[in-house]
Design a protein around this motif. Sequence first.
Motif, PDB file in Angstrom:
ATOM      1  N   VAL A 196       0.737  -1.299  -0.063  1.00  0.00           N
ATOM      2  CA  VAL A 196       0.107  -0.042  -0.079  1.00  0.00           C
ATOM      3  C   VAL A 196       0.904   1.243  -0.061  1.00  0.00           C
ATOM      4  O   VAL A 196       1.844   1.166   0.601  1.00  0.00           O
ATOM      5  CB  VAL A 196      -0.827   0.035   1.169  1.00  0.00           C
ATOM      6  CG1 VAL A 196      -0.302   0.008   2.681  1.00  0.00           C
ATOM      7  CG2 VAL A 196      -1.999   1.304   1.054  1.00  0.00           C
ATOM      8  N   PHE A 197       0.499   2.229  -0.836  1.00  0.00           N
ATOM      9  CA  PHE A 197       1.396   3.415  -0.846  1.00  0.00           C
ATOM     10  C   PHE A 197       0.561   4.647  -0.141  1.00  0.00           C
ATOM     11  O   PHE A 197      -0.788   4.805  -0.207  1.00  0.00           O
ATOM     12  CB  PHE A 197       1.607   3.807  -2.297  1.00  0.00           C
ATOM     13  CG  PHE A 197       1.978   5.339  -2.469  1.00  0.00           C
ATOM     14  CD1 PHE A 197       3.359   5.487  -2.261  1.00  0.00           C
ATOM     15  CD2 PHE A 197       1.065   6.433  -2.772  1.00  0.00           C
ATOM     16  CE1 PHE A 197       3.790   6.748  -2.137  1.00  0.00           C
ATOM     17  CE2 PHE A 197       1.644   7.586  -3.027  1.00  0.00           C
ATOM     18  CZ  PHE A 197       3.106   7.904  -2.493  1.00  0.00           C
ATOM     19  N   LEU A 198       1.276   5.288   0.933  1.00  0.00           N
ATOM     20  CA  LEU A 198       0.353   6.300   1.625  1.00  0.00           C
ATOM     21  C   LEU A 198       1.102   7.510   1.602  1.00  0.00           C
ATOM     22  O   LEU A 198       2.343   7.702   1.638  1.00  0.00           O
ATOM     23  CB  LEU A 198       0.241   5.705   3.198  1.00  0.00           C
ATOM     24  CG  LEU A 198      -0.215   4.348   3.265  1.00  0.00           C
ATOM     25  CD1 LEU A 198      -0.029   3.949   4.848  1.00  0.00           C
ATOM     26  CD2 LEU A 198      -1.852   4.617   3.174  1.00  0.00           C
ATOM     27  N   THR A 199       0.277   8.875   1.813  1.00  0.00           N
ATOM     28  CA  THR A 199       1.193   9.985   2.249  1.00  0.00           C
ATOM     29  C   THR A 199       0.438  10.374   3.749  1.00  0.00           C
ATOM     30  O   THR A 199      -0.596  11.207   3.559  1.00  0.00           O
ATOM     31  CB  THR A 199       0.926  11.073   1.058  1.00  0.00           C
ATOM     32  OG1 THR A 199      -0.454  11.023   0.778  1.00  0.00           O
ATOM     33  CG2 THR A 199       1.713  10.652   0.106  1.00  0.00           C
ATOM     34  N   PRO A 200       0.659   9.661   4.700  1.00  0.00           N
ATOM     35  CA  PRO A 200      -0.129   9.821   5.761  1.00  0.00           C
ATOM     36  C   PRO A 200      -0.143  10.985   6.646  1.00  0.00           C
ATOM     37  O   PRO A 200      -1.207  11.389   7.308  1.00  0.00           O
ATOM     38  CB  PRO A 200       0.355   8.575   6.632  1.00  0.00           C
ATOM     39  CG  PRO A 200       1.587   8.556   6.484  1.00  0.00           C
ATOM     40  CD  PRO A 200       1.686   8.711   4.823  1.00  0.00           C
ATOM     41  N   SER A 201       1.142  11.626   6.440  1.00  0.00           N
ATOM     42  CA  SER A 201       1.205  12.943   7.402  1.00  0.00           C
ATOM     43  C   SER A 201       0.522  14.077   6.685  1.00  0.00           C
ATOM     44  O   SER A 201      -0.152  15.018   7.602  1.00  0.00           O
ATOM     45  CB  SER A 201       2.760  13.302   7.565  1.00  0.00           C
ATOM     46  OG  SER A 201       3.278  12.162   8.339  1.00  0.00           O
ATOM     47  N   HIS A 202       0.466  14.135   5.401  1.00  0.00           N
ATOM     48  CA  HIS A 202      -0.307  15.122   4.873  1.00  0.00           C
ATOM     49  C   HIS A 202      -0.759  14.713   3.397  1.00  0.00           C
ATOM     50  O   HIS A 202       0.279  14.656   2.630  1.00  0.00           O
ATOM     51  CB  HIS A 202       0.761  16.369   4.821  1.00  0.00           C
ATOM     52  CG  HIS A 202       0.163  17.744   3.868  1.00  0.00           C
ATOM     53  ND1 HIS A 202       0.782  18.248   3.047  1.00  0.00           N
ATOM     54  CD2 HIS A 202      -1.070  18.309   4.063  1.00  0.00           C
ATOM     55  CE1 HIS A 202       0.038  19.086   2.469  1.00  0.00           C
ATOM     56  NE2 HIS A 202      -0.970  19.307   3.120  1.00  0.00           N
ATOM     57  N   ASP A 235       5.202   7.766   2.019  1.00  0.00           N
ATOM     58  CA  ASP A 235       5.997   8.839   1.495  1.00  0.00           C
ATOM     59  C   ASP A 235       5.556  10.152   2.389  1.00  0.00           C
ATOM     60  O   ASP A 235       4.548  10.707   2.477  1.00  0.00           O
ATOM     61  CB  ASP A 235       5.490   9.237   0.134  1.00  0.00           C
ATOM     62  CG  ASP A 235       6.262  10.236  -0.554  1.00  0.00           C
ATOM     63  OD1 ASP A 235       7.131  10.942  -0.033  1.00  0.00           O
ATOM     64  OD2 ASP A 235       5.575  10.862  -1.832  1.00  0.00           O
ATOM     65  N   ASP A 236       6.562  10.667   3.007  1.00  0.00           N
ATOM     66  CA  ASP A 236       6.680  11.681   4.132  1.00  0.00           C
ATOM     67  C   ASP A 236       7.017  13.193   3.342  1.00  0.00           C
ATOM     68  O   ASP A 236       8.158  13.632   3.863  1.00  0.00           O
ATOM     69  CB  ASP A 236       7.456  11.347   5.323  1.00  0.00           C
ATOM     70  CG  ASP A 236       6.962  12.122   6.616  1.00  0.00           C
ATOM     71  OD1 ASP A 236       5.450  12.360   6.559  1.00  0.00           O
ATOM     72  OD2 ASP A 236       7.575  12.263   7.530  1.00  0.00           O
ATOM     73  N   TYR A 237       6.579  13.432   2.195  1.00  0.00           N
ATOM     74  CA  TYR A 237       7.275  14.325   1.285  1.00  0.00           C
ATOM     75  C   TYR A 237       7.385  15.832   1.778  1.00  0.00           C
ATOM     76  O   TYR A 237       8.245  16.583   1.482  1.00  0.00           O
ATOM     77  CB  TYR A 237       6.429  14.445   0.134  1.00  0.00           C
ATOM     78  CG  TYR A 237       4.989  14.878   0.174  1.00  0.00           C
ATOM     79  CD1 TYR A 237       4.773  16.096  -0.246  1.00  0.00           C
ATOM     80  CD2 TYR A 237       3.826  14.022   0.425  1.00  0.00           C
ATOM     81  CE1 TYR A 237       3.422  16.469  -0.132  1.00  0.00           C
ATOM     82  CE2 TYR A 237       2.618  14.643   0.766  1.00  0.00           C
ATOM     83  CZ  TYR A 237       2.562  15.694   0.333  1.00  0.00           C
ATOM     84  OH  TYR A 237       1.049  16.121   0.539  1.00  0.00           O
ATOM     85  N   ASP A 238       6.616  16.413   2.647  1.00  0.00           N
ATOM     86  CA  ASP A 238       6.644  17.697   3.121  1.00  0.00           C
ATOM     87  C   ASP A 238       6.207  18.003   4.698  1.00  0.00           C
ATOM     88  O   ASP A 238       5.755  18.742   4.825  1.00  0.00           O
ATOM     89  CB  ASP A 238       5.858  18.763   2.086  1.00  0.00           C
ATOM     90  CG  ASP A 238       4.334  18.647   2.116  1.00  0.00           C
ATOM     91  OD1 ASP A 238       3.816  17.806   2.763  1.00  0.00           O
ATOM     92  OD2 ASP A 238       3.891  19.326   1.550  1.00  0.00           O
ATOM     93  N   SER A 239       6.428  16.748   5.422  1.00  0.00           N
ATOM     94  CA  SER A 239       6.166  16.696   6.819  1.00  0.00           C
ATOM     95  C   SER A 239       6.785  17.821   7.555  1.00  0.00           C
ATOM     96  O   SER A 239       6.189  18.274   8.773  1.00  0.00           O
ATOM     97  CB  SER A 239       6.421  15.523   7.388  1.00  0.00           C
ATOM     98  OG  SER A 239       7.638  15.214   7.326  1.00  0.00           O
ATOM     99  N   GLU A 240       7.938  18.578   7.122  1.00  0.00           N
ATOM    100  CA  GLU A 240       8.244  19.717   7.763  1.00  0.00           C
ATOM    101  C   GLU A 240       7.596  20.989   8.085  1.00  0.00           C
ATOM    102  O   GLU A 240       7.811  21.526   9.111  1.00  0.00           O
ATOM    103  CB  GLU A 240       9.535  19.981   7.421  1.00  0.00           C
ATOM    104  CG  GLU A 240      10.916  19.093   7.313  1.00  0.00           C
ATOM    105  CD  GLU A 240      10.535  17.984   6.268  1.00  0.00           C
ATOM    106  OE1 GLU A 240      11.865  17.073   5.894  1.00  0.00           O
ATOM    107  OE2 GLU A 240       9.709  18.317   5.141  1.00  0.00           O
ATOM    108  N   PHE A 241       6.548  21.001   6.977  1.00  0.00           N
ATOM    109  CA  PHE A 241       5.800  22.255   7.124  1.00  0.00           C
ATOM    110  C   PHE A 241       4.431  21.985   7.611  1.00  0.00           C
ATOM    111  O   PHE A 241       3.318  21.624   6.814  1.00  0.00           O
ATOM    112  CB  PHE A 241       5.926  22.836   5.718  1.00  0.00           C
ATOM    113  CG  PHE A 241       7.376  23.001   5.295  1.00  0.00           C
ATOM    114  CD1 PHE A 241       8.040  23.919   5.953  1.00  0.00           C
ATOM    115  CD2 PHE A 241       7.889  22.497   4.155  1.00  0.00           C
ATOM    116  CE1 PHE A 241       9.389  24.213   5.611  1.00  0.00           C
ATOM    117  CE2 PHE A 241       9.185  22.837   3.734  1.00  0.00           C
ATOM    118  CZ  PHE A 241       9.878  23.432   4.462  1.00  0.00           C
TER     119      PHE A 241
END
Length: 497
Positions: free
Chosen positions: A268-274, A304-310
Amino acid sequence: MFRHSQLETVKAWLAHPAHTAMPLHARIQRAIRQLILDGALGPGKPLPASRALAKSLGVSRDTVESAYAQLHAEGFIERRVGSGSFVAEMTEFAPGHRRSRRDALLRNQAPNLSKRGNAMFRGGGVREMLMPRPFAHGVPDTRGFPLQLWERLERQVLKETGTLALLHGDPQGAEPLRRAIADYVNLERGARATADRVLVLTSSQQAMTLCANVLLDPGERIFIEDPAYYGARKAFDAAGLECVPVRVDRQGILVEPILATPNRAKAVFLTPSHQFPTGATLALDRRLALIEWAAGHQAWIIEDDYDSEFHYAGKPTACVQGLDPNDRTIYTGTFTKSLFPGLRIGYVVLPPQLVQPMTVARTLLDGHTASMAQLTLARFMEGGHFGAHIRTMRGIYAQRLAVLSDLVRRHLSDFVDPRVPIGGLQMPCVLTCEISERAAIEAARRVGVELTGLSALHAAGDGKAGFLMGFAAYTPAELEGAVRKLATALQMVRMPA
């Protein structure tokens, strides 16, 4: 003797900026060779005497003689004592006009590609704008980057490592950077990482390509969010996988369809944080359910935690990888969004059993990531500069999001409903008027505004029409100017002819 047009072609070759680094005789030789290859000088045709050509070109006779000598050595011309120089009789060479027709046919002919090659080609690739304009999404502000500090750290690295930094690097990534990444994701994202579990790559896109090709076989299925990040879907399609879309609501991906048919897919592919593009955060109970599903069915979670910093409201939730005690989660991140796109550094935190297979597979793609950039980034992170830069940009981006949402409500309320996110670098807007998504995007492009449609991100085809508006890379004044242009463009579309 050359015709006037042929002589002008040679002169143009000599003067072209791209050729000025070559010696003069080499430029003359290349120009005449091209005339022969193009068929402008056919077999048996005489060439000008070296003295006459030298005078026409304003060069010495020796220069032309050197060019003719090289053409003769390569078999393009024949030199006959007392008669002069002639284009060689090359029966295997197709004249230029025939070649042009053949090239035109080949250009229009369907390429004989593999199934995977066809999937890549049809997918259109993942293209980023070289010079982004409002409202290109996912683009950070590079104008505020501490470039002088970066240059100083780079000089330190070069001074201490010397020529070692110029050699091939470790395909898993430079150890100082892997250590810095592990420390960062453990502290800021609640991950369970060590330096020996980090694989440094050029991008998160490369990470998804590796996952698709190393973990699954062509024809196998992967659950994917719907809507989803187009780069992920294209990577999985290109690998020959079957993407099974699973709807997303305000709490992230729905787990019921996955649990109801647990063996339907191997990952499964996820972008869970955002979540991309909705901005939803995956609820804790759903995270835990997916972790249990992956463990029970020997499946993989690609996070994929691609922009969790923001994150602009409250604290960001911990990553799924840090909650997974079974080592079935692959955590991917990138510095493209947090620092600058030209850095070309991403990473994955891998389960121990995948480190070696993924590293070996990576060597087949591009060998390794540039050492200088890795070592400089490691210094940047170790010195606390990365954290400081993130905190500064988080404040700037939060302000720009507030500015954009206010501008949209003031100037675009007749057209869209903004869905203000709690994080990220872009804001989704749903169309509320009779204008189609395609018409809105085309109207925006005509006035120099870039929008990404929402409907194409929905695999099921039932997503609401709208678009993404990136805000991070643009000042409040630039945002206002672009919103006003967009409002005028949409108004023109809505006006009756």
